[in-house]
Scaffold this motif. Structure first.
Motif, PDB file in Angstrom:
ATOM      1  N   ARG A   1       0.946  -1.270  -0.088  1.00  0.00           N
ATOM      2  CA  ARG A   1      -0.011  -0.010   0.024  1.00  0.00           C
ATOM      3  C   ARG A   1       0.852   1.310  -0.069  1.00  0.00           C
ATOM      4  O   ARG A   1       0.616   2.212  -0.644  1.00  0.00           O
ATOM      5  CB  ARG A   1      -0.883  -0.029   1.080  1.00  0.00           C
ATOM      6  CG  ARG A   1      -2.015   1.061   1.372  1.00  0.00           C
ATOM      7  CD  ARG A   1      -2.932   1.582   0.286  1.00  0.00           C
ATOM      8  NE  ARG A   1      -2.077   1.595  -1.025  1.00  0.00           N
ATOM      9  CZ  ARG A   1      -3.194   1.632  -2.158  1.00  0.00           C
ATOM     10  NH1 ARG A   1      -4.440   0.978  -2.057  1.00  0.00           N
ATOM     11  NH2 ARG A   1      -2.509   1.923  -3.427  1.00  0.00           N
TER      12      ARG A   1
ATOM     13  N   GLU B   1     -16.242  -7.638  10.998  1.00  0.00           N
ATOM     14  CA  GLU B   1     -16.176  -6.268  10.665  1.00  0.00           C
ATOM     15  C   GLU B   1     -15.127  -5.380  10.968  1.00  0.00           C
ATOM     16  O   GLU B   1     -14.480  -4.767  10.620  1.00  0.00           O
ATOM     17  CB  GLU B   1     -17.461  -5.589  11.376  1.00  0.00           C
ATOM     18  CG  GLU B   1     -17.779  -4.189  10.711  1.00  0.00           C
ATOM     19  CD  GLU B   1     -19.050  -3.815  11.131  1.00  0.00           C
ATOM     20  OE1 GLU B   1     -19.172  -2.401  10.788  1.00  0.00           O
ATOM     21  OE2 GLU B   1     -19.831  -4.339  11.856  1.00  0.00           O
ATOM     22  N   GLU B   2     -14.454  -5.914  12.335  1.00  0.00           N
ATOM     23  CA  GLU B   2     -13.282  -5.230  12.760  1.00  0.00           C
ATOM     24  C   GLU B   2     -12.275  -5.641  11.776  1.00  0.00           C
ATOM     25  O   GLU B   2     -11.528  -4.620  11.564  1.00  0.00           O
ATOM     26  CB  GLU B   2     -12.898  -6.147  14.086  1.00  0.00           C
ATOM     27  CG  GLU B   2     -11.822  -5.337  14.843  1.00  0.00           C
ATOM     28  CD  GLU B   2     -11.397  -6.065  16.100  1.00  0.00           C
ATOM     29  OE1 GLU B   2     -10.324  -5.593  16.544  1.00  0.00           O
ATOM     30  OE2 GLU B   2     -12.019  -6.992  16.643  1.00  0.00           O
ATOM     31  N   THR B   3     -12.010  -6.733  11.275  1.00  0.00           N
ATOM     32  CA  THR B   3     -10.952  -6.743  10.304  1.00  0.00           C
ATOM     33  C   THR B   3     -11.177  -6.154   9.037  1.00  0.00           C
ATOM     34  O   THR B   3     -10.210  -5.377   8.439  1.00  0.00           O
ATOM     35  CB  THR B   3     -10.882  -8.442  10.010  1.00  0.00           C
ATOM     36  OG1 THR B   3     -10.800  -9.014  11.144  1.00  0.00           O
ATOM     37  CG2 THR B   3      -9.610  -8.656   9.068  1.00  0.00           C
TER      38      THR B   3
ATOM     39  N   GLN C   1     -12.661  -3.211   8.667  1.00  0.00           N
ATOM     40  CA  GLN C   1     -12.303  -1.860   9.128  1.00  0.00           C
ATOM     41  C   GLN C   1     -10.881  -1.624   8.919  1.00  0.00           C
ATOM     42  O   GLN C   1     -10.203  -0.695   8.766  1.00  0.00           O
ATOM     43  CB  GLN C   1     -12.998  -1.324  10.363  1.00  0.00           C
ATOM     44  CG  GLN C   1     -14.460  -1.329  10.322  1.00  0.00           C
ATOM     45  CD  GLN C   1     -15.062  -0.666  11.527  1.00  0.00           C
ATOM     46  OE1 GLN C   1     -14.690  -1.315  12.655  1.00  0.00           O
ATOM     47  NE2 GLN C   1     -16.061  -0.146  11.589  1.00  0.00           N
ATOM     48  N   LYS C   2     -10.211  -2.850   9.583  1.00  0.00           N
ATOM     49  CA  LYS C   2      -8.746  -2.770   9.706  1.00  0.00           C
ATOM     50  C   LYS C   2      -7.988  -2.463   8.458  1.00  0.00           C
ATOM     51  O   LYS C   2      -7.098  -1.761   8.271  1.00  0.00           O
ATOM     52  CB  LYS C   2      -7.957  -3.912  10.680  1.00  0.00           C
ATOM     53  CG  LYS C   2      -6.634  -3.727  10.970  1.00  0.00           C
ATOM     54  CD  LYS C   2      -6.199  -4.920  11.769  1.00  0.00           C
ATOM     55  CE  LYS C   2      -4.810  -4.908  12.133  1.00  0.00           C
ATOM     56  NZ  LYS C   2      -4.132  -6.012  12.733  1.00  0.00           N
TER      57      LYS C   2
ATOM     58  N   LEU D   1      -9.579  -1.566   5.660  1.00  0.00           N
ATOM     59  CA  LEU D   1      -9.728  -0.254   4.881  1.00  0.00           C
ATOM     60  C   LEU D   1      -8.863   0.818   5.339  1.00  0.00           C
ATOM     61  O   LEU D   1      -8.557   1.628   4.834  1.00  0.00           O
ATOM     62  CB  LEU D   1     -11.122  -0.042   5.142  1.00  0.00           C
ATOM     63  CG  LEU D   1     -12.202  -0.792   4.244  1.00  0.00           C
ATOM     64  CD1 LEU D   1     -13.437  -0.617   4.623  1.00  0.00           C
ATOM     65  CD2 LEU D   1     -11.886  -0.949   2.595  1.00  0.00           C
ATOM     66  N   ASP D   2      -8.637   0.627   6.896  1.00  0.00           N
ATOM     67  CA  ASP D   2      -7.922   1.938   7.433  1.00  0.00           C
ATOM     68  C   ASP D   2      -6.256   1.914   6.880  1.00  0.00           C
ATOM     69  O   ASP D   2      -5.727   2.854   6.946  1.00  0.00           O
ATOM     70  CB  ASP D   2      -7.819   1.640   9.135  1.00  0.00           C
ATOM     71  CG  ASP D   2      -9.107   2.014   9.479  1.00  0.00           C
ATOM     72  OD1 ASP D   2      -9.863   2.870   8.926  1.00  0.00           O
ATOM     73  OD2 ASP D   2      -9.472   1.738  10.627  1.00  0.00           O
ATOM     74  N   ILE D   3      -5.911   0.672   6.614  1.00  0.00           N
ATOM     75  CA  ILE D   3      -4.565   0.612   6.016  1.00  0.00           C
ATOM     76  C   ILE D   3      -4.499   0.937   4.400  1.00  0.00           C
ATOM     77  O   ILE D   3      -3.211   1.271   3.986  1.00  0.00           O
ATOM     78  CB  ILE D   3      -3.724  -0.631   6.310  1.00  0.00           C
ATOM     79  CG1 ILE D   3      -4.456  -2.025   5.549  1.00  0.00           C
ATOM     80  CG2 ILE D   3      -3.676  -0.806   7.799  1.00  0.00           C
ATOM     81  CD1 ILE D   3      -3.482  -3.050   5.494  1.00  0.00           C
ATOM     82  N   GLY D   4      -5.738   1.160   3.914  1.00  0.00           N
ATOM     83  CA  GLY D   4      -5.594   1.613   2.576  1.00  0.00           C
ATOM     84  C   GLY D   4      -6.005   0.737   1.501  1.00  0.00           C
ATOM     85  O   GLY D   4      -5.952   0.931   0.194  1.00  0.00           O
TER      86      GLY D   4
ATOM     87  N   ASP E   1      -8.727  -0.660  -0.891  1.00  0.00           N
ATOM     88  CA  ASP E   1      -9.656  -0.263  -1.433  1.00  0.00           C
ATOM     89  C   ASP E   1     -10.936  -1.104  -1.364  1.00  0.00           C
ATOM     90  O   ASP E   1     -11.934  -0.384  -1.741  1.00  0.00           O
ATOM     91  CB  ASP E   1      -9.383   0.124  -2.807  1.00  0.00           C
ATOM     92  CG  ASP E   1      -8.152   1.206  -2.935  1.00  0.00           C
ATOM     93  OD1 ASP E   1      -8.806   2.519  -2.739  1.00  0.00           O
ATOM     94  OD2 ASP E   1      -7.265   0.762  -3.393  1.00  0.00           O
TER      95      ASP E   1
ATOM     96  N   TYR F   1     -19.735  -0.825   3.436  1.00  0.00           N
ATOM     97  CA  TYR F   1     -18.203  -1.053   2.894  1.00  0.00           C
ATOM     98  C   TYR F   1     -18.156  -1.560   1.317  1.00  0.00           C
ATOM     99  O   TYR F   1     -19.065  -1.990   1.078  1.00  0.00           O
ATOM    100  CB  TYR F   1     -17.255  -1.910   3.700  1.00  0.00           C
ATOM    101  CG  TYR F   1     -17.438  -1.545   5.271  1.00  0.00           C
ATOM    102  CD1 TYR F   1     -16.974  -0.376   5.830  1.00  0.00           C
ATOM    103  CD2 TYR F   1     -18.245  -2.486   6.116  1.00  0.00           C
ATOM    104  CE1 TYR F   1     -17.062  -0.149   7.267  1.00  0.00           C
ATOM    105  CE2 TYR F   1     -18.255  -2.356   7.503  1.00  0.00           C
ATOM    106  CZ  TYR F   1     -17.724  -0.931   7.942  1.00  0.00           C
ATOM    107  OH  TYR F   1     -17.688  -1.000   9.365  1.00  0.00           O
TER     108      TYR F   1
END
Length: 236
Positions: free
Chosen positions: A70, A86-88, A90-91, A93-96, A98, A120
């Motif tokens: 990334r 869902e936690e994974t 979000q994680k 997506l947070d690191i970029g 797409d 998402y």
């Protein structure tokens, strides 16, 4: 038609498998991020990433390499392999990342996938062996037809379905156009073909259908069977 060069991550390296068998792994790069940079230079807009260790473990296992990819590229990235809550999501997506690919969980808990697709960018990975859905890193075959699973996600807000004929994956024996069309027609969703792509003719056959929106390219490129820069020009 979007071309998705594929990188399968195993123990931090870029590999390709044959028919999903981990013991068949052939290493193509010790630094996967360098491959992504090369794909970007060729004209790739997307790269397809699979965390193979994660697919078997049920949680991401190649995070260090994923983050490195990334940070060193501007292409869009879709990622699958062991993402089941869902936690994974979000994680990642947070690191970029797409787009998130949900596979095994789509069979076991389709409502979860629909809920996630409402919030998402989600793709559903439908992998089939003889027409039946394979799960858990293709280690198990369910009793559900792939087309029935595809129908489940019609009008569910899913961005795409990635359909893989496991029996062809990594074999360079030709893409299963009919299977891909069956999935596209059953779901009505943007469908990406995967498994068995061997040469330019496969890509042209998929384009000719007018119903397939993307194709994942792996071993055909790595084994020198496909002129990828030429293919990017073909689909532009």
């Amino acid at each position: 038609m979007t071309l998705y060069p594929a990188i399968d991550l195993k123990d931090g390296k870029a590999v390709r498998l044959t028919k999903g068998l981990m013991e068949s792994a052939k290493i193509y790069s010790d630094e996967p991020y360098e491959l992504v940079k090369k794909f970007e230079e060729m004209g790739a807009k997307w790269v397809h990433l699979v965390d193979l260790n994660g697919a078997f473990a049920g949680e991401p296992k190649n995070l260090e390499q994923i983050i490195k990819i990334r940070k060193n590229s501007n292409v869009k990235l879709e990622l699958g392999g062991g993402i089941r809550d869902e936690e994974t999501i979000q994680k990642m997506l947070d690191i970029g990342i797409d787009r998130i690919i949900l596979g095994s969980i789509a069979v076991k808990n389709p409502q979860f996938v629909k809920d996630m697709a409402a919030k998402y960018p989600i793709a559903v990975g439908i992998d089939a062996i003889d027409g039946y859905v394979a799960v858990e890193g293709w280690g198990e075959v369910s009793t559900m037809l792939a087309t029935d699973l595809a129908k489940e996600f019609a009008n569910a807000g899913v961005e795409a379905i990635i359909c893989t004929d496991v029996g062809k994956d990594g074999t360079l024996s030709g893409v299963n156009v009919e299977f891909t069309l069956d999935i596209a027609r059953a779901s009505g969703i943007s469908t990406i073909a995967s498994g068995g792509v061997k040469d330019e003719g496969d890509i042209e056959a998929l384009i000719a259908t007018g119903e397939v929106d993307g194709v994942i390219i792996g071993k055909a490129y790595y084994e020198g069977r496909l002129d990828l820069p030429k293919m990017f020009k073909l689909v532009d």
